[in-house]
Scaffold this active site. Structure first.
Site, PDB file in Angstrom:
ATOM      1  N   PHE A 261      40.821  72.377  43.766  1.00 16.38           N
ATOM      2  CA  PHE A 261      41.387  71.233  44.470  1.00 16.38           C
ATOM      3  C   PHE A 261      42.284  71.789  45.570  1.00 16.38           C
ATOM      4  O   PHE A 261      43.058  72.716  45.325  1.00 16.38           O
ATOM      5  CB  PHE A 261      42.185  70.363  43.495  1.00 16.38           C
ATOM      6  CG  PHE A 261      42.618  69.053  44.081  1.00 16.38           C
ATOM      7  CD1 PHE A 261      41.708  68.015  44.219  1.00 16.38           C
ATOM      8  CD2 PHE A 261      43.911  68.862  44.521  1.00 16.38           C
ATOM      9  CE1 PHE A 261      42.090  66.796  44.767  1.00 16.38           C
ATOM     10  CE2 PHE A 261      44.308  67.652  45.073  1.00 16.38           C
ATOM     11  CZ  PHE A 261      43.396  66.616  45.201  1.00 16.38           C
TER      12      PHE A 261
ATOM     13  N   ASP B 243      44.779  75.319  35.686  1.00 12.27           N
ATOM     14  CA  ASP B 243      44.977  73.930  36.082  1.00 12.27           C
ATOM     15  C   ASP B 243      44.115  73.071  35.159  1.00 12.27           C
ATOM     16  O   ASP B 243      42.888  73.153  35.186  1.00 12.27           O
ATOM     17  CB  ASP B 243      44.558  73.747  37.543  1.00 12.27           C
ATOM     18  CG  ASP B 243      44.820  72.333  38.054  1.00 12.27           C
ATOM     19  OD1 ASP B 243      44.737  71.380  37.244  1.00 12.27           O
ATOM     20  OD2 ASP B 243      45.073  72.171  39.260  1.00 12.27           O
TER      21      ASP B 243
ATOM     22  N   TYR C 202      48.009  61.459  34.859  1.00 15.30           N
ATOM     23  CA  TYR C 202      47.536  60.126  35.223  1.00 15.30           C
ATOM     24  C   TYR C 202      46.026  59.981  35.148  1.00 15.30           C
ATOM     25  O   TYR C 202      45.504  58.908  35.451  1.00 15.30           O
ATOM     26  CB  TYR C 202      48.028  59.733  36.625  1.00 15.30           C
ATOM     27  CG  TYR C 202      47.846  60.782  37.695  1.00 15.30           C
ATOM     28  CD1 TYR C 202      46.613  61.001  38.293  1.00 15.30           C
ATOM     29  CD2 TYR C 202      48.932  61.546  38.114  1.00 15.30           C
ATOM     30  CE1 TYR C 202      46.453  61.960  39.278  1.00 15.30           C
ATOM     31  CE2 TYR C 202      48.781  62.511  39.103  1.00 15.30           C
ATOM     32  CZ  TYR C 202      47.542  62.709  39.683  1.00 15.30           C
ATOM     33  OH  TYR C 202      47.397  63.663  40.657  1.00 15.30           O
ATOM     34  N   LYS C 203      45.315  61.007  34.720  1.00 19.10           N
ATOM     35  CA  LYS C 203      43.868  60.898  34.576  1.00 19.10           C
ATOM     36  C   LYS C 203      43.546  60.545  33.120  1.00 19.10           C
ATOM     37  O   LYS C 203      43.738  59.420  32.693  1.00 19.10           O
ATOM     38  CB  LYS C 203      43.199  62.204  35.016  1.00 19.10           C
ATOM     39  CG  LYS C 203      43.469  62.595  36.468  1.00 19.10           C
ATOM     40  CD  LYS C 203      42.705  63.826  36.858  1.00 19.10           C
ATOM     41  CE  LYS C 203      43.165  64.412  38.179  1.00 19.10           C
ATOM     42  NZ  LYS C 203      43.072  63.499  39.322  1.00 19.10           N
TER      43      LYS C 203
ATOM     44  N   ARG D  32      31.072  60.341  42.053  1.00 17.58           N
ATOM     45  CA  ARG D  32      31.668  60.835  40.812  1.00 17.58           C
ATOM     46  C   ARG D  32      31.849  59.668  39.843  1.00 17.58           C
ATOM     47  O   ARG D  32      32.373  58.615  40.203  1.00 17.58           O
ATOM     48  CB  ARG D  32      33.030  61.489  41.066  1.00 17.58           C
ATOM     49  CG  ARG D  32      33.010  62.735  41.907  1.00 17.58           C
ATOM     50  CD  ARG D  32      34.322  63.494  41.787  1.00 17.58           C
ATOM     51  NE  ARG D  32      35.483  62.607  41.832  1.00 17.58           N
ATOM     52  CZ  ARG D  32      36.730  62.986  41.526  1.00 17.58           C
ATOM     53  NH1 ARG D  32      36.970  64.222  41.130  1.00 17.58           N
ATOM     54  NH2 ARG D  32      37.733  62.131  41.608  1.00 17.58           N
TER      55      ARG D  32
END
Length: 468
Positions: free
Chosen positions: A194, A263, A288-289, A437
């Site tokens: 990312f 990560d 938050y995922k 996705r």
């Protein structure tokens, strides 16, 4: 054509041991939400908890809540609740700041450890920094960092030896040589990371006198060498959903005398991570995922217990001081995971996250992983059945050992396709230029959701209307 798959989805949902967990979330009728790999759904218990935090703890108790409501200890308390979801024992995870800030702290601190330049950062008792060897514990004898064969880096005055300036105030020294004589001046970064991780790693490398080298995550075990200080690797690729080999990569990095920073943004809450089991050094992740902490909820930092005495934060704030209310001009770091704190915690977001974690009550991460793989298998099968050949191409690995909890499909006009899906109540996302996705959150995603999404995708791509 859809009826057999729809019937099969119904049977799978009826047998799903996690089906009742779906009721713990606030989900809309008529919407198939497959974007939990970007933002998790709202757990039902959060609004009431936040109303109490705002109305009573803030509104009535006010400043007293730092002690009486446990605000001050929230970063460590909530870290201990996340710990079992990432395979960590208590006392090694602290919650706070963003993922980007925690990446910076982790990479810089890891470089300092690998170069043997962790300052003498005692736990408020004058304890000196201790020996560290990759994958091993801490030498019980205090003193110089003899495990890597070097003393702490130069002080602000430029002399080498025990640091006399407060930690964080000393000038960043030139890259130091490890005990084997190697110049540890390289930071490896996952080439497909990312972007933020790459930006932060590049800055951390400049600040520590290192060069940065980008390699594919699968190639890290072969790329790591005697000059490597740290490898920063994503556990799951955010674009493709590829799961990388944390145990094997960590072992290879340690064998080269370096440290690994992982990560976990796209793996925590979706699959077993096993940080302690596999000897991981440091890790970061968002909440938050798959942890459903809410938009912008604070991230977390994991530091393996044996490395905590050597963790020399590049952001030594008052919250990580051994005596934060002593207001000393000299910095003395706190013990344990608290050393990863910086400034005043974001209490509202922290406590929303804490309430969100209640949905994990009685949910084993192994069951989540089993359902994740079954869901993504089923979705890929439905796509193969419904979508005409050649219209989409899966770039998510088929082998279970290489797959996270999302499916990525290469598709011409992906942006327009995703917008059309959203208009029909199927919410995923896309990554430019051509990737759709679909994130599968086993706590609330059903097999009916997977079947419906594949069927609507086929309708969008063929310009038909199945009446759904």
């Amino acid at each position: 054509m859809s009826e057999p798959m729809a019937a099969r989805a119904a049977r799978l949902d009826a047998a799903d041991e996690l089906a009742e967990v779906r009721d713990r979330f606030d989900l809309d009728d008529g919407v198939t939400y497959l974007d939990g790999n970007s933002l998790g759904a709202l757990p039902r218990g959060v609004p009431a908890r936040m109303a109490d935090v705002i109305g009573r703890e803030w509104g009535r108790l006010r400043i007293r809540s730092w002690e009486e409501s446990g605000w001050w200890t929230a970063p460590e308390r909530i870290g201990d609740r996340i710990a079992p979801l990432i395979g960590s024992a208590p006392g090694q995870v602290v919650v706070g700041d963003s993922t980007s800030v925690n990446v910076f702290k982790a990479v810089v601190a890891a470089v300092r450890i690998a170069q043997g330049r962790a300052a003498t950062v005692g736990a408020g008792t004058g304890e000196a920094a201790r020996t560290w060897t990759p994958g091993a514990g801490v030498d019980p004898a205090p003193g110089a960092i003899v495990g890597l064969g070097v003393a702490p880096g130069p002080t602000a005055g430029g002399s080498r030896g025990a640091a006399s300036a407060p930690v964080g105030a000393q000038a960043e020294p030139s890259p130091a040589r490890a005990g084997d004589g190697a110049l540890r001046d390289e930071v490896l970064v996952d080439a497909s990371t990312f972007p933020t991780d790459g930006y932060i790693a590049e800055s951390a490398a400049r600040l520590t006198g290192c060069r940065i080298r980008a390699v594919e995550a699968a190639d890290v075990p072969d790329a790591v060498g005697p000059r490597t200080a740290v490898a920063l690797v994503n556990h799951v690729d955010y674009r493709t959903g590829r799961l990388h080999d944390l145990p094997g990569t960590t072992a290879a990095v340690h064998a080269a005398g370096a440290l690994a920073v992982w990560d976990l943004c796209h793996s925590a809450g979706a699959l077993p991570v096993g940080l302690d089991e596999h000897g991981a050094d440091l890790a970061v992740g968002c909440t938050y995922k798959y942890l459903n902490g809410g938009p912008g909820s604070p991230a977390y930092l994991y530091v393996r217990r044996e490395l905590q005495p050597l963790f020399d934060s590049p952001l030594p704030g008052w919250n990580s001081h051994a005596d934060p209310f002593g207001m000393s001009p000299a910095y003395t770091p706190a013990d344990g995971a608290s050393r990863g704190r910086v400034g005043t915690p974001d209490i509202l977001s922290l406590l929303a996250l804490e309430a969100a974690l209640d949905v994990w009550e009685g949910v084993p991460i192994e069951a989540v992983r089993a359902k994740s793989l079954a869901l993504t298998d089923f979705f890929l099968e439905c796509v193969g059945s419904y979508v005409p050949p050649g219209r989409v191409e899966s770039i998510t690995p088929v082998p279970h050992g290489e797959r996270g909890s999302q499916v990525a499909l290469r598709c011409a006009g992906a942006g327009e396709v995703m917008r059309a899906l959203a208009e029909r109540g199927v919410v995923g996302d896309y990554r430019r230029p051509d990737v759709l996705r679909f994130g599968f959150t086993p706590l609330y995603t059903s097999y009916a959701d997977a079947e419906h999404a594949a069927r609507v995708l086929a309708e969008v791509l063929t310009g038909t209307d199945g009446g759904a």
